[in-house]
Design a protein around this motif. Structure first.
Motif, PDB file in Angstrom:
ATOM      1  N   PHE A  66       0.843  -1.189   0.000  1.00 38.15           N
ATOM      2  CA  PHE A  66       0.000   0.000   0.000  1.00 38.15           C
ATOM      3  C   PHE A  66       0.889   1.253   0.000  1.00 38.15           C
ATOM      4  O   PHE A  66       2.035   1.234   0.473  1.00 38.15           O
ATOM      5  CB  PHE A  66      -0.894   0.014   1.255  1.00 38.15           C
ATOM      6  N   PRO A  67       0.375   2.368  -0.540  1.00 42.42           N
ATOM      7  CA  PRO A  67       1.128   3.633  -0.487  1.00 42.42           C
ATOM      8  C   PRO A  67       1.017   4.257   0.906  1.00 42.42           C
ATOM      9  O   PRO A  67      -0.064   4.287   1.504  1.00 42.42           O
ATOM     10  CB  PRO A  67       0.442   4.493  -1.545  1.00 42.42           C
ATOM     11  N   ILE A  68       2.161   4.733   1.418  1.00 41.62           N
ATOM     12  CA  ILE A  68       2.170   5.412   2.721  1.00 41.62           C
ATOM     13  C   ILE A  68       2.035   6.923   2.518  1.00 41.62           C
ATOM     14  O   ILE A  68       1.173   7.567   3.125  1.00 41.62           O
ATOM     15  CB  ILE A  68       3.465   5.090   3.482  1.00 41.62           C
ATOM     16  N   ARG A  69       2.868   7.446   1.681  1.00 40.70           N
ATOM     17  CA  ARG A  69       2.828   8.861   1.316  1.00 40.70           C
ATOM     18  C   ARG A  69       3.528   8.969  -0.032  1.00 40.70           C
ATOM     19  O   ARG A  69       3.977   7.958  -0.590  1.00 40.70           O
ATOM     20  CB  ARG A  69       3.517   9.723   2.384  1.00 40.70           C
ATOM     21  N   ASP A  70       3.672  10.168  -0.545  1.00 39.25           N
ATOM     22  CA  ASP A  70       4.275  10.337  -1.859  1.00 39.25           C
ATOM     23  C   ASP A  70       5.672   9.738  -1.884  1.00 39.25           C
ATOM     24  O   ASP A  70       6.542  10.089  -1.070  1.00 39.25           O
ATOM     25  CB  ASP A  70       4.347  11.814  -2.228  1.00 39.25           C
ATOM     26  N   GLY A  71       5.852   8.787  -2.798  1.00 40.07           N
ATOM     27  CA  GLY A  71       7.168   8.194  -2.988  1.00 40.07           C
ATOM     28  C   GLY A  71       7.519   7.114  -2.010  1.00 40.07           C
ATOM     29  O   GLY A  71       8.618   6.554  -2.083  1.00 40.07           O
ATOM     30  N   ALA A  72       6.656   6.783  -1.077  1.00 39.07           N
ATOM     31  CA  ALA A  72       6.936   5.749  -0.092  1.00 39.07           C
ATOM     32  C   ALA A  72       5.803   4.725  -0.105  1.00 39.07           C
ATOM     33  O   ALA A  72       4.623   5.097  -0.145  1.00 39.07           O
ATOM     34  CB  ALA A  72       7.093   6.354   1.296  1.00 39.07           C
ATOM     35  N   TYR A  73       6.186   3.443  -0.025  1.00 40.72           N
ATOM     36  CA  TYR A  73       5.205   2.354  -0.065  1.00 40.72           C
ATOM     37  C   TYR A  73       5.519   1.372   1.047  1.00 40.72           C
ATOM     38  O   TYR A  73       6.680   1.132   1.386  1.00 40.72           O
ATOM     39  CB  TYR A  73       5.250   1.618  -1.412  1.00 40.72           C
ATOM     40  N   GLY A  74       4.479   0.838   1.638  1.00 43.86           N
ATOM     41  CA  GLY A  74       4.648  -0.174   2.664  1.00 43.86           C
ATOM     42  C   GLY A  74       4.281  -1.550   2.114  1.00 43.86           C
ATOM     43  O   GLY A  74       3.375  -1.682   1.292  1.00 43.86           O
ATOM     44  N   PHE A  75       4.983  -2.579   2.562  1.00 39.54           N
ATOM     45  CA  PHE A  75       4.631  -3.942   2.165  1.00 39.54           C
ATOM     46  C   PHE A  75       4.791  -4.837   3.382  1.00 39.54           C
ATOM     47  O   PHE A  75       5.582  -4.556   4.290  1.00 39.54           O
ATOM     48  CB  PHE A  75       5.479  -4.432   0.996  1.00 39.54           C
ATOM     49  N   ALA A  76       3.989  -5.903   3.409  1.00 36.50           N
ATOM     50  CA  ALA A  76       4.016  -6.807   4.559  1.00 36.50           C
ATOM     51  C   ALA A  76       3.616  -8.191   4.095  1.00 36.50           C
ATOM     52  O   ALA A  76       2.823  -8.363   3.160  1.00 36.50           O
ATOM     53  CB  ALA A  76       3.069  -6.321   5.652  1.00 36.50           C
ATOM     54  N   ILE A  77       4.156  -9.197   4.758  1.00 39.45           N
ATOM     55  CA  ILE A  77       3.739 -10.572   4.564  1.00 39.45           C
ATOM     56  C   ILE A  77       3.852 -11.246   5.909  1.00 39.45           C
ATOM     57  O   ILE A  77       4.859 -11.111   6.611  1.00 39.45           O
ATOM     58  CB  ILE A  77       4.581 -11.280   3.483  1.00 39.45           C
ATOM     59  N   GLY A  78       2.784 -11.922   6.335  1.00 37.51           N
ATOM     60  CA  GLY A  78       2.780 -12.464   7.689  1.00 37.51           C
ATOM     61  C   GLY A  78       2.076 -13.795   7.761  1.00 37.51           C
ATOM     62  O   GLY A  78       1.434 -14.266   6.808  1.00 37.51           O
ATOM     63  N   ASP A  79       2.176 -14.414   8.952  1.00 41.69           N
ATOM     64  CA  ASP A  79       1.587 -15.732   9.190  1.00 41.69           C
ATOM     65  C   ASP A  79       1.077 -15.773  10.614  1.00 41.69           C
ATOM     66  O   ASP A  79       1.837 -15.681  11.571  1.00 41.69           O
ATOM     67  CB  ASP A  79       2.633 -16.823   8.950  1.00 41.69           C
ATOM     68  N   VAL A  80      -0.272 -15.914  10.750  1.00 39.54           N
ATOM     69  CA  VAL A  80      -0.896 -16.062  12.055  1.00 39.54           C
ATOM     70  C   VAL A  80      -0.919 -17.539  12.404  1.00 39.54           C
ATOM     71  O   VAL A  80      -1.141 -18.394  11.538  1.00 39.54           O
ATOM     72  CB  VAL A  80      -2.319 -15.479  12.050  1.00 39.54           C
TER      73      VAL A  80
END
Length: 883
Positions: free
Chosen positions: A683-697
């Motif tokens: 997902f986009p966080i702010r201009d020019g910055a993006y967040g990514f995640a991968i997890g396991d519950v």
């Protein structure tokens, strides 16, 4: 020249009479030849062999005048021991097979070889002779060796008492091979049933025979065709869709090669006297007069039929003959003795009356009760006194009860077209006969009920298994219809009701004849559905029959009003539909959890009725089907809700990141699950910055999915509030612990990505207990891109830190969950090293190709399907294109 292996020797017996005739090569000559042989042999007193001689002559003359196209000479010779019939045709007018020319002799299985098969099966001796001018087939029928040549005979009767038949009596000859396929269909069969031989030959007899279908009761058509002899009634479907009643005599024969087949002689049911086997007369052996006569055998004859239908049919025929009546009928009482059900009749339209029901107590007084003998001298004076005889032309009738130990078993009646035929004297005679037969009828009826109950129980067990084996609504509807047709009914329609405010909806229609389904569906779609009444049991629904009758009448009038225009096929379809639904139609409510969820509609063809036992079986089936249908509805609703909620936990879509290729593959374990314990996000966080995640519950299924939703939404919210990676995960850890008993530990790889102007990308990564991300360089080198740190949801105080890496052009970052690395086959596991080996082969591939290759490697590692959730996230920095 005689055909090899066939006896051509003539007998030395003295010829005592001869008769000859020539028949032209036209189709009607076959029937004329049959009549010639029948009249000749009956005139000689050889009734014992008439039937066989007529069958053989019919086939041989057919070969000559129809297939060979020549005239036929028929010669009948009477000898001391039997009769010889010779059929000759003008053989040289056809090509003569010559040995060595490549022309083979006709196969006995071909159309023009079937007469020889019957000769081998029926004749005492037979042969084929060739001369320069003709070909002759002859057969010898020996007479039975007995002191008197007459096998059976009846008294000389006045013409008015002879059996009634049409002006032209037709006998359909149908031959069935060992597989039940029609191999012979004569001219009379074409005329009686409307199907040409070309249309019938090669098809199963079951396509045309309307055999009664009752679970656990009676002999089926397949069993009947295997018997050496069988005689009785059933229906045949004619070309226009109607079913006509026929009386049949089946004889199982074998040809010279040992192959069995069945020859069926069929006449219209009201002409059954033409082929019906005469009843055996009482024994007149020496000493028999000293034995006490059995009252049962005196009335019913010996041997007595061992099946209920046969016993009842012979009963009504004997009762009619005993009182010199025009018709007779027998009704059986239901278990509660409130109704009588027509089970056998003669001289009445049996197809219309069979299984019709009338009340035991139809009125006041002895004449209104079936429990007492009754004599009606003239039914015109008391219309409706015997509803069964309405519209039949019968004027006088005598009825008597069948009782066993004081309990009403049934009612036996005899009727005449003339008024005043019966008095109390005839009632006493008929009552005496009824008393003789009542115990046998009751015993056979109880045996039939026991067989029916066993068959019904087996049917319901199988139906329950089938219905319990599916939770699909459409498949449940199809199963409901297929289980009732043709076992319980000729056609079936299922109406469903979505909710209390909805009208019944026609959901499924089935007919035993697939060609009738569309017409039936169109008819039912034009009439109002039955009322959804929750009262249990079957109720009569007259609307389909009435609508079909009106539609047929309108179509017929429209066609007749068309002047000289040809009759369209529409009237045929309309009339066929009217015949299909013209019988009794019943509606059974589908009630589940105290609510009517639909109706099961069962129907019979024209003038046919349901028997009470079948309705009770249908009621049991409807209860099981209603519960199965409601379970399928509830399952569908809950599945839809579950899938909608699960879809809300998935990211709405992947954003386009300038200068970065992104690919995600997600697989949730468990049937019907779209989201499990593994998750991903980008997902986009702010201009020019993006967040990514991968997890396991920890775990899979809905419980794990709940924590998945919490984690994904919390990550987005905290990241956009400006928190750095460690702060984001520490606050998420607190939120998970706040869930208390519902909390689950979570492994998570979280990162932030900044694409750079030089084509590279800077990443800040926190790996909290998750499998380490792998970095693939253009030279094939694979290395971990982060260090392991504590997982979430276990400890309150976490000290996490982020690592900074730079992805250069051509680099690939692979992030996976443990469903990939822990893929097992026995004791083997893919593991981190195996994943690294696969990734090393992906140099030069796009992000999507890398993810696909990893997935294929995981799937091929083991034969069994994956039992754990799986997520694959691939980031790749593309290399600049060289000019």
């Amino acid at each position: 020249m005689a055909e090899p292996g066939i006896d051509t020797r003539t007998r030395s017996s003295v010829i005592t009479a001869r008769a000859a005739a020539t028949f032209e090569p036209v189709g009607r000559s076959v029937a004329t030849a049959r009549a010639f042989v029948r009249d000749t042999l009956q005139g000689w007193g050889h009734s014992d062999v008439v039937d066989d001689a007529v069958v053989l002559t019919s086939e041989l003359v057919t070969n000559a005048v129809v297939h060979a196209g020549t005239s036929a000479d028929v010669l009948c010779l009477r000898t001391e021991d039997g009769v010889r019939v010779e059929v000759a045709d003008r053989y040289p007018e056809r090509e003569v097979p010559i040995q060595g020319t490549g022309h083979a002799f006709a196969s006995p299985d071909s159309e023009n070889g079937r007469g020889l098969l019957l000769c081998a099966a029926l004749a005492s001796r037979w042969g084929v002779e060739y001369t320069p001018t003709y070909k002759q087939v002859w057969f010898q029928l020996d007479l039975p060796e007995r002191a008197i040549g007459t096998r059976s005979a009846g008294p000389v009767l006045p013409t008015s008492l002879l059996p009634v038949a049409d002006e032209r009596v037709r006998v359909a000859v149908v031959q069935i091979d060992a597989t039940g396929t029609v191999v012979n269909w004569n001219e009379d069969a074409e005329h009686m049933f409307g199907h040409t031989a070309d249309h019938v030959l090669g098809k199963p007899l079951t396509d045309f025979a309307a055999w009664p279908h009752t679970p656990g009761l009676g002999t089926g058509i397949a069993e009947a065709l295997q018997l050496s002899r069988w005689e009785g009634s059933y229906g045949m479907r004619v070309a226009d869709g109607r079913v006509i009643a026929v009386y049949a005599s089946h004889l199982r024969v074998r040809d010279t090669h040992g192959e069995p087949s069945t020859v069926c002689l069929l006449v219209r049911d009201h002409e059954r006297a033409v082929i019906q086997t005469p009843p055996r007369a009482p024994s007149t052996e020496v000493g028999s007069e000293n034995r006490a006569a059995d009252p049962f055998e005196v009335f019913i004859g010996s041997p007595a039929p061992d099946d209920l239908d046969g016993l009842l049919q012979r009963t009504v025929e004997r009762a009619r003959d005993m009182l010199d009546g025009d018709a007779a009928f027998l009704l059986l009482a239901t278990d509660d003795e409130t109704e009588l059900e027509v089970r056998a009749s003669t001289g009445l339209p049996s197809a219309r009356q069979r299984f019709a029901r009338v009340p035991v107590e139809a009125g006041t007084g002895r004449y209104g009760s079936a429990r007492m003998p009754a004599v009606h001298e003239d039914l015109i004076a008391v219309p409706g006194a015997v509803p069964l005889l309405g519209g039949t032309g019968m004027r006088s009738v005598v009825t008597v009860p069948l009782k066993v130990e004081g309990r009403l078993t049934g009612s036996l009646g005899v009727a005449a077209e003339a008024a005043g035929r019966y008095s109390n004297e005839e009632a006493l005679r008929l009552q005496f006969a009824a008393d003789r037969i009542a115990l046998a009828v009751e015993s056979a009826r109880l045996g039939e009920l026991e067989r029916l109950r066993r068959g019904s129980l087996s049917f319901l067990v199988e139906a329950s298994d089938l219905l319990a084996g599916t939770l699909d609504r459409d498949q449940t509807l199809a199963l409901m219809a297929q289980m009732t047709v043709p076992t319980l009914a000729t056609w079936c329609a299922v109406y469903t009701i979505a909710d209390q405010s909805s009208d019944p909806y026609l959901s499924y229609v089935l007919h035993e004849d697939e060609e009738r389904i569309d017409g039936l569906k169109a008819l039912l779609g034009k009439i109002d559905p039955p009322e959804p009444v929750p009262t249990p049991g079957a109720r009569i629904w007259t609307a389909p029959a009435a609508a079909a009758h009106e539609a047929a009448l309108r179509t017929s009038m429209r066609e007749l009003g068309g002047g000289s225009a040809p009759v369209s096929s529409g009237i045929g379809t309309t009339l066929a539909t009217a015949a299909a639904v013209g019988g009794e139609t019943v509606v059974l409510p589908l009630v589940a959890r105290n609510r009517v969820i639909g109706m099961l509609t069962l129907g019979k063809p024209s003038d046919d009725h349901f028997r009470q036992e079948i309705l009770e079986l249908a009621e049991d089936l409807s209860r099981r089907a209603a519960l199965a249908l409601d379970n399928a509805r509830l399952y569908s609703e809950r599945t839809a809700i579950s899938q909608a909620l699960q879809r809300s936990l998935l990211p709405p879509g992947l954003p386009q990141i300038p200068g970065v290729e992104v690919e995600v593959i997600y697989r949730a374990a468990g049937e019907g699950n779209e989201v499990g314990g593994d998750f991903y996000d980008l997902f986009p966080i702010r201009d020019g910055a993006y967040g990514f995640a991968i997890g396991d519950v920890c775990g899979t299924g809905p419980e794990a999915a709940a924590v998945t939703g919490l984690a994904r939404h919390a990550l987005r919210l905290l990241a956009r509030e400006g928190f750095a990676g460690p702060a984001v995960l520490e606050r998420l850890n607190t939120a998970i612990l706040d869930e208390g008993a519902r909390s689950r530990f979570l492994t998570l790889l979280y990162g932030e990505l900044w694409p750079q102007e030089d084509g590279s990308a800077v990443l800040k990564i926190v790996c909290a207990g998750h499998p380490l991300p792998l970095r693939l360089r253009p030279d094939g080198t694979v290395e971990p891109a982060a260090e392991p740190q504590p997982l979430l949801g276990v400890m309150e105080d976490l000290e996490l830190y982020e690592e900074v890496i730079t992805l250069d052009p051509g680099d690939v970052l692979l992030c996976v969950t443990d469903g990939v690395t822990e893929r097992r086959e026995g004791t083997r596991m893919l593991g981190d090293d195996g994943l690294a080996d696969v990734l090393a082969t992906c140099t030069g591939l796009t992000a999507g190709a890398v993810a696909s290759r990893i997935l294929r490697a995981v799937e091929r590692f083991a034969a069994e399907p994956a039992s754990d959730d799986m997520a694959i996230l691939t980031l790749r920095i593309p290399e600049p294109h060289l000019a």
